[in-house]
Design an enzyme around this catalytic site. Sequence first.
Site, PDB file in Angstrom:
ATOM      1  N   SER A 220       0.820  -1.346   0.010  1.00  0.00           N
ATOM      2  CA  SER A 220      -0.055  -0.027   0.096  1.00  0.00           C
ATOM      3  C   SER A 220       0.866   1.395   0.034  1.00  0.00           C
ATOM      4  O   SER A 220       2.005   1.330   0.676  1.00  0.00           O
ATOM      5  CB  SER A 220      -1.019   0.001   1.327  1.00  0.00           C
ATOM      6  OG  SER A 220      -1.449   1.229   1.633  1.00  0.00           O
ATOM      7  N   MET A 221       0.413   2.179  -0.788  1.00  0.00           N
ATOM      8  CA  MET A 221       1.336   3.703  -0.674  1.00  0.00           C
ATOM      9  C   MET A 221       0.245   4.252   0.123  1.00  0.00           C
ATOM     10  O   MET A 221       0.527   4.915   1.411  1.00  0.00           O
ATOM     11  CB  MET A 221       1.602   4.259  -1.858  1.00  0.00           C
ATOM     12  CG  MET A 221       2.231   5.804  -1.660  1.00  0.00           C
ATOM     13  SD  MET A 221       2.566   6.179  -3.140  1.00  0.00           S
ATOM     14  CE  MET A 221       1.220   7.050  -3.570  1.00  0.00           C
ATOM     15  N   ARG A 222      -0.996   4.623  -0.270  1.00  0.00           N
ATOM     16  CA  ARG A 222      -2.005   5.805   0.162  1.00  0.00           C
ATOM     17  C   ARG A 222      -2.382   5.417   1.563  1.00  0.00           C
ATOM     18  O   ARG A 222      -2.197   6.097   2.536  1.00  0.00           O
ATOM     19  CB  ARG A 222      -3.183   6.004  -0.789  1.00  0.00           C
ATOM     20  CG  ARG A 222      -2.995   6.947  -1.580  1.00  0.00           C
ATOM     21  CD  ARG A 222      -3.806   6.329  -2.933  1.00  0.00           C
ATOM     22  NE  ARG A 222      -3.248   5.224  -3.460  1.00  0.00           N
ATOM     23  CZ  ARG A 222      -2.181   5.241  -4.354  1.00  0.00           C
ATOM     24  NH1 ARG A 222      -1.787   6.500  -4.815  1.00  0.00           N
ATOM     25  NH2 ARG A 222      -1.385   4.147  -4.831  1.00  0.00           N
TER      26      ARG A 222
ATOM     27  N   ARG B 127      -5.003  -4.454   6.727  1.00  0.00           N
ATOM     28  CA  ARG B 127      -5.118  -4.767   5.450  1.00  0.00           C
ATOM     29  C   ARG B 127      -5.041  -6.146   5.342  1.00  0.00           C
ATOM     30  O   ARG B 127      -4.023  -6.591   5.152  1.00  0.00           O
ATOM     31  CB  ARG B 127      -4.368  -3.811   4.427  1.00  0.00           C
ATOM     32  CG  ARG B 127      -4.461  -4.357   3.092  1.00  0.00           C
ATOM     33  CD  ARG B 127      -3.877  -3.474   2.087  1.00  0.00           C
ATOM     34  NE  ARG B 127      -4.669  -1.905   2.144  1.00  0.00           N
ATOM     35  CZ  ARG B 127      -4.592  -1.271   0.661  1.00  0.00           C
ATOM     36  NH1 ARG B 127      -3.495  -1.295  -0.159  1.00  0.00           N
ATOM     37  NH2 ARG B 127      -4.990  -0.302   0.804  1.00  0.00           N
TER      38      ARG B 127
ATOM     39  N   GLN C  87     -11.822   4.324   2.224  1.00  0.00           N
ATOM     40  CA  GLN C  87     -11.675   5.045   1.011  1.00  0.00           C
ATOM     41  C   GLN C  87     -12.965   5.684   0.618  1.00  0.00           C
ATOM     42  O   GLN C  87     -13.261   6.890   0.444  1.00  0.00           O
ATOM     43  CB  GLN C  87     -11.614   3.949  -0.108  1.00  0.00           C
ATOM     44  CG  GLN C  87     -11.311   4.480  -1.612  1.00  0.00           C
ATOM     45  CD  GLN C  87     -10.313   5.324  -1.944  1.00  0.00           C
ATOM     46  OE1 GLN C  87      -9.061   4.940  -1.409  1.00  0.00           O
ATOM     47  NE2 GLN C  87     -10.623   6.667  -2.157  1.00  0.00           N
TER      48      GLN C  87
ATOM     49  N   ASN D  63     -14.338  -4.453  -4.382  1.00  0.00           N
ATOM     50  CA  ASN D  63     -14.606  -3.913  -3.089  1.00  0.00           C
ATOM     51  C   ASN D  63     -14.942  -2.629  -2.738  1.00  0.00           C
ATOM     52  O   ASN D  63     -15.482  -1.940  -2.004  1.00  0.00           O
ATOM     53  CB  ASN D  63     -13.210  -4.231  -1.942  1.00  0.00           C
ATOM     54  CG  ASN D  63     -11.999  -3.820  -2.981  1.00  0.00           C
ATOM     55  OD1 ASN D  63     -11.777  -3.140  -3.700  1.00  0.00           O
ATOM     56  ND2 ASN D  63     -10.764  -4.773  -2.656  1.00  0.00           N
TER      57      ASN D  63
ATOM     58  N   ASP E  11     -11.468   2.441 -11.218  1.00  0.00           N
ATOM     59  CA  ASP E  11     -10.554   2.023 -10.459  1.00  0.00           C
ATOM     60  C   ASP E  11      -9.819   0.685 -11.392  1.00  0.00           C
ATOM     61  O   ASP E  11     -10.312   0.634 -12.528  1.00  0.00           O
ATOM     62  CB  ASP E  11     -11.149   0.906  -9.359  1.00  0.00           C
ATOM     63  CG  ASP E  11     -10.319   0.418  -8.199  1.00  0.00           C
ATOM     64  OD1 ASP E  11      -9.000   0.660  -8.317  1.00  0.00           O
ATOM     65  OD2 ASP E  11     -10.536  -0.343  -7.469  1.00  0.00           O
TER      66      ASP E  11
ATOM     67  N   SER F 294      -5.896  -5.930  -9.905  1.00  0.00           N
ATOM     68  CA  SER F 294      -4.798  -5.225  -8.743  1.00  0.00           C
ATOM     69  C   SER F 294      -3.431  -5.461  -9.380  1.00  0.00           C
ATOM     70  O   SER F 294      -3.104  -5.992 -10.207  1.00  0.00           O
ATOM     71  CB  SER F 294      -4.674  -6.211  -7.455  1.00  0.00           C
ATOM     72  OG  SER F 294      -5.961  -6.297  -6.944  1.00  0.00           O
ATOM     73  N   MET F 295      -2.566  -4.381  -8.941  1.00  0.00           N
ATOM     74  CA  MET F 295      -1.381  -4.008  -9.482  1.00  0.00           C
ATOM     75  C   MET F 295      -0.231  -5.364  -9.610  1.00  0.00           C
ATOM     76  O   MET F 295       0.420  -5.448 -10.566  1.00  0.00           O
ATOM     77  CB  MET F 295      -0.617  -2.728  -8.678  1.00  0.00           C
ATOM     78  CG  MET F 295      -1.230  -1.587  -8.926  1.00  0.00           C
ATOM     79  SD  MET F 295      -0.861  -0.863 -10.435  1.00  0.00           S
ATOM     80  CE  MET F 295      -1.659   0.659 -10.591  1.00  0.00           C
TER      81      MET F 295
ATOM     82  N   CYS G 174      -9.630   5.878  -6.946  1.00  0.00           N
ATOM     83  CA  CYS G 174      -9.215   5.584  -5.603  1.00  0.00           C
ATOM     84  C   CYS G 174      -7.751   5.387  -5.688  1.00  0.00           C
ATOM     85  O   CYS G 174      -7.057   5.655  -4.500  1.00  0.00           O
ATOM     86  CB  CYS G 174      -9.982   4.359  -4.916  1.00  0.00           C
ATOM     87  SG  CYS G 174      -9.831   2.945  -6.000  1.00  0.00           S
TER      88      CYS G 174
ATOM     89  N   ARG H 132      -8.073  10.523   2.225  1.00  0.00           N
ATOM     90  CA  ARG H 132      -7.872   9.650   2.827  1.00  0.00           C
ATOM     91  C   ARG H 132      -7.271   9.933   4.344  1.00  0.00           C
ATOM     92  O   ARG H 132      -7.840   9.389   5.471  1.00  0.00           O
ATOM     93  CB  ARG H 132      -6.796   8.753   2.345  1.00  0.00           C
ATOM     94  CG  ARG H 132      -7.448   7.927   0.918  1.00  0.00           C
ATOM     95  CD  ARG H 132      -8.423   6.976   1.263  1.00  0.00           C
ATOM     96  NE  ARG H 132      -8.231   5.962   2.025  1.00  0.00           N
ATOM     97  CZ  ARG H 132      -7.522   4.923   1.894  1.00  0.00           C
ATOM     98  NH1 ARG H 132      -7.110   4.592   0.631  1.00  0.00           N
ATOM     99  NH2 ARG H 132      -7.039   4.029   2.871  1.00  0.00           N
TER     100      ARG H 132
HETATM  101  N1   CP Z   1      -6.437   3.643  -2.663  1.00  0.00           N
HETATM  102  C1   CP Z   1      -5.790   2.698  -1.874  1.00  0.00           C
HETATM  103  O1   CP Z   1      -6.294   2.082  -0.773  1.00  0.00           O
HETATM  104  O2   CP Z   1      -4.498   2.911  -2.155  1.00  0.00           O
HETATM  105  P1   CP Z   1      -2.910   1.948  -1.671  1.00  0.00           P
HETATM  106  O3   CP Z   1      -3.296   0.770  -2.250  1.00  0.00           O
HETATM  107  O4   CP Z   1      -1.996   2.817  -2.091  1.00  0.00           O
HETATM  108  O5   CP Z   1      -3.246   2.057  -0.095  1.00  0.00           O
END
Ligand code: CP
Length: 323
Positions: free
Chosen positions: A67-69, A118, A152, A180, A241, A245-246, A281, A309
């Site tokens: 996660s970054m955010r 998470r 979010q 989600n 979105d 996922s990345m 998001c 956030r």
């Molecule tokens: N939107 C969000 O939750 O970003 P991250 O995966 O970077 O936390």
Amino acid sequence: SPPPPSSVNGPAKAGMKDFLHISDFDKATIMKILDRAAEVKAVIKSGDRAFLPFKGKTMAMIFAKPSMRTRVSFETGFFLLGGHAIYLGPDDIQMGKREETRDVARVLSSYNDIIMARVFAHQNLVKDILDLAKHATVPVINGLTDYNHPCQIIADALTMIEHVGRLEGTKVVYVGDGNNIVHSWLLLAAVIPFHFVCACPKGFEPDAKTVQKAQQAGISKIEITNDPQEAVRGADVVYSDVWASMGQKEEAAHRRQVFQGFQVDENLMKLAGPKAYFMHCLPAERGVEVTDGVIEAPNSIVFPQAENRMHAQNAIMLHALGL
Ligand code: CP
């Protein structure tokens, strides 16, 4: 001896509350959290560093996935209000591997005032975030599960109030995977009245029970469609979105085929109308689910949304801690 396991929001958490799913809260509570978020945001933006409700408090942050955010917004927000946050990445926890969730919950509760997690059931890290909350004796905040992302959506609601002017009575059109984020929007639509549309490819619809729950609440107009062009007409917000996922490289290649026609581009935004805002998001894959032009357009509010956030989560933590 270890403390007895608490039930979610049970006696062991007297005066404190978990924040797990939007549906756990009524409209008045959500609006109170949103008002608080705006107040705390104003204090932080003013540069006033004397408001320190989290002084002397610590937070454990469990991240089973990158996660970054979420990480930086929780850590910075908790710090700015006087607290100290501790990051626990996948290599720092044994939860769901050989150590039981109930043991992790009790140990972290003995060191910390609050836990942010998470976690993903399909990774067998915890059966569900409910397991963690059940055994923790301090509030647990949901920082994203495979089912929903309530922090979010509170940030999104705050951003809509700031830019659209309101959330109630608006039309929010989500274009992409029924994931989600969509589940959290649906749970919000079961509490606050607005028009929510999810435009997704066939086979990528949101969870049917969650759709039913939102529809049965009878508060909001809920539509699930496979036609993004028709869906966006009259939208106050068009929301997107990532399609995968990345981390999902093979799945991403497959989904790029399936999601053809679901990119939010300039033509789709034109159909939505000149007043429609674009939200995402993040992280975004520019040129895939959204064009560079849309994300950089004046009516794109993705960066204020990302900033919110932090403010939304500060308000959520104040509420969870009964402060
Ligand atoms: N939107 C969000 O939750 O970003 P991250 O995966 O970077 O936390």
